[in-house]
Design an enzyme around this catalytic site. Sequence first.
Site, mmCIF file in Angstrom:
data_model
loop_
_atom_site.group_PDB
_atom_site.id
_atom_site.type_symbol
_atom_site.label_atom_id
_atom_site.label_comp_id
_atom_site.label_asym_id
_atom_site.label_seq_id
_atom_site.Cartn_x
_atom_site.Cartn_y
_atom_site.Cartn_z
ATOM 1 N N LYS A 81 0.889 -1.179 -0.035
ATOM 2 C CA LYS A 81 -0.048 -0.081 -0.020
ATOM 3 C C LYS A 81 0.815 1.339 -0.228
ATOM 4 O O LYS A 81 2.011 1.122 0.673
ATOM 5 C CB LYS A 81 -0.840 0.144 1.143
ATOM 6 C CG LYS A 81 -1.861 1.054 1.370
ATOM 7 C CD LYS A 81 -2.775 0.939 2.659
ATOM 8 C CE LYS A 81 -3.979 1.923 2.840
ATOM 9 N NZ LYS A 81 -4.677 1.807 4.069
ATOM 10 N N SER A 161 -9.339 1.672 2.989
ATOM 11 C CA SER A 161 -8.313 2.335 2.081
ATOM 12 C C SER A 161 -7.320 1.626 1.508
ATOM 13 O O SER A 161 -6.839 2.184 0.541
ATOM 14 C CB SER A 161 -7.624 3.498 2.953
ATOM 15 O OG SER A 161 -7.135 3.258 4.031
ATOM 16 N N SER A 185 -9.798 -0.685 7.202
ATOM 17 C CA SER A 185 -9.263 -0.242 5.808
ATOM 18 C C SER A 185 -8.497 -1.646 5.165
ATOM 19 O O SER A 185 -8.019 -1.588 4.138
ATOM 20 C CB SER A 185 -8.106 0.806 6.093
ATOM 21 O OG SER A 185 -8.827 1.999 6.168
#
Length: 468
Positions: A81, A161, A185
């Site tokens: 990420k 996210s 997330s």
Amino acid sequence: MTETTAAEWPSLTDLRSRLTGGLLTAADLLSACLRRIEEVDPLVRAVLALDPTAREQARESDRRIAAGLARPLEGVPVLLKDNIGTAGLATTAGSRLLAGTPPRDDADVVVRLRRTGAVVLGKANMSEWGNFRSTGATEGWSAVGGQTRNPHVLDHSPGGSSSGSAVAVAAGMAPLALGTETDGSVVVPAALNGVVGVKPALGLLPSRGIVPVSRVQDAVGVLAPSVADAAACLAALTGGPAVRPAPARGLRLGLWHGRRMPGTVLAEVERVAGLLRAAGAVVVPVELPWEAPPLIAGMEALMAEFRVGLDGYLAARGGPVTSLADVLAGNRDDPVELELFGQELLEQAAGVTDEQIAAAAANRARARWWAQDAIAAVLAEHSLAGIVAPTSEPAWRLSGGGDPPTRNTSTIPAMAGVPNVTVPAGFLGDLPFGVSVFGPRDTFVALGLAATVEEVCGDRRAPRFPEA
């Protein structure tokens, strides 16, 4: 178009066997990932950047394997990420303001990852600033990467996210990815895209070097095709034990419906409960509390934690953006950053007072004790090994105008700091449905329970893309 997807990746155990047995090279495995990215990423926009050193990393893995020095994840490509710091490689948290100044050092978890022999493949798109920018935001969108899309139904949300990390694994672009979670997330995008997502116990993996939302609640997590693969990754990073499914017969699990879930979700989770009962598990309906004061305390703490944590991170990283105030000003001057939605959460955090910062630790403790006590009380009352719940509503249609209100069950385990594992358990139409398993404080115990749920009712299917 040849498909290689999460449903079709060999297990990590099989990949390691092929690599160390000479049936596959790390260079060839990397090439397969790169070909898959080239084929399908234009449709889903999950990958922000490829690591230019990845091929040399793979060659080094092949040399170690040939010398008999293979490490636990030797030669396995992993996407990160884009809030996880990588030295010399863009770490933007989705913001154009950070795009030109990569970190000088790897985040601590990346240092660990490299020590396992894994190949850092590149960076995955994410909801900008960890989805802590606007109440009107669209999950999976960042100014750097644009809109990531759900690979099962391209006009639907990937969640966030850790959007790109989940989509990349679901679409077969990497066998593993790392994400981060403050609240939902990792587990929500995993559920929406039909992969396993593990939010470990707080502190199991180090968070230094990661763009923070909350330094005291952020957790590094793993996205993988199966519980076994996620567990193997975590074991390699932590020295943890091997994980096997707990016997289903006699296993006592609580079934929590969550709050105000739609009827289709409730029917699906009851179907899962029926499969578990048929396998011999005892499944007991339970309720978890939802009390305003501790939830408000947690949000008040989060605002202060974000402000202090981000200011500290940006000041230490250096570059033209060194504070939250710089971020606000930079966004106002950028024609792309505020094109779709605002930055009212950032503005609210910038207005946090010294008194609110001083009260943050007490507010956080109040919220955490409440959440831990809520879970512990339910487990003790019914003599349960863990709790099963629908992770989230299925993915919603992308509108470009912000996401609709959606429901999930991540908040209480996130606030408590306990592990939370989501497992693909079915489909609602063409959209994946996931169930969460949480309760135990030990991540590897929770993984064992999740492996049982996966064994009994797991349902992971490959997305089908239009022909290129």
